[in-house]
Design a protein around this motif. Sequence first.
Motif: not given
Length: 302
Positions: A209, A262-263
């Motif tokens: 992340e 990454m969201t």
Amino acid sequence: PHNNTAGAEESETGEEEEWPDPIPLAPVLPPVDSFSMEMLPVSLWEFVSDVSDRMQAPVDYTAAAMVVVIAASVNRRAVIQPKEFDIDWLVVPNLWGALIGTAGDMKTPTYEAIFKPLAKIQDQWFEEYVSSEADRKLREELHALKINAWKQQVTQTLKKQPATILPERPDELGEPAPCKRLLFGDANMEVLQREMSHNAAGVCVTQDELSGLFAQMEKIGRETDRSFYLTSWNGNSGFLLDRIVRGSVYSPHICLSIFGGMTPAKLRTYMAAALENGPGDDGFVQRLQVSVYPDQNGNWKL
């Protein structure tokens, strides 16, 4: 719920009329065009297709990771001179990128499969370093014995003839060779800068992340980190780090590749900060130029 009174409005004649059924809003995100293998060198097609098929992940993920892993392998080992006669303009093929998607979209397994060759190279370098350190310890012990013997010879010589020529001191061993590195995970800026001071070709940071990396740069006392990362993107600039305890460490060139997942929610946060002269409007997000946010197929199969 619809009934004779709720959701009704009065017409010109005074009679109540029911509201029409609401029209569904259009999707917020437009569909993404399918990735074309033509954008990659032919030599990569088979490997990229194989990883994408095994992971059941969009080809976009595999291709983006492949491009960045090649850039991280090269970095300052080769440069591009855009103009034939302008030797001062050199471009380092360094790249940043991200795989954007929700949890379970196979982002991490995909880029780990692509970065595996680099991990193998680093494992080999580490084994060589461990072996060289074992040899160095033996050489240090032998050198210590030589120094002791030399001191005894000097003492005996001075006792007999103070003005005589003294025995020659054994040569020093010199500084130990550092371990070569390619990949870093959760490393702070001081560690990266120290490593690049003797790994001039550059290194790569990978994280599941990337939002964790961004959050670290926003902590109080870490204001220098963001400047460091921004400088490391072009691969040509030097960086001097001064600390009271550890002294000064200078790297003639810092070159750092970045890649991870990454969201969408985190992406929106950082994109908003980078727009309209916001606090993140320093070009950091724009440097993630090999980022993909593909549509998911949904037809997963083992």
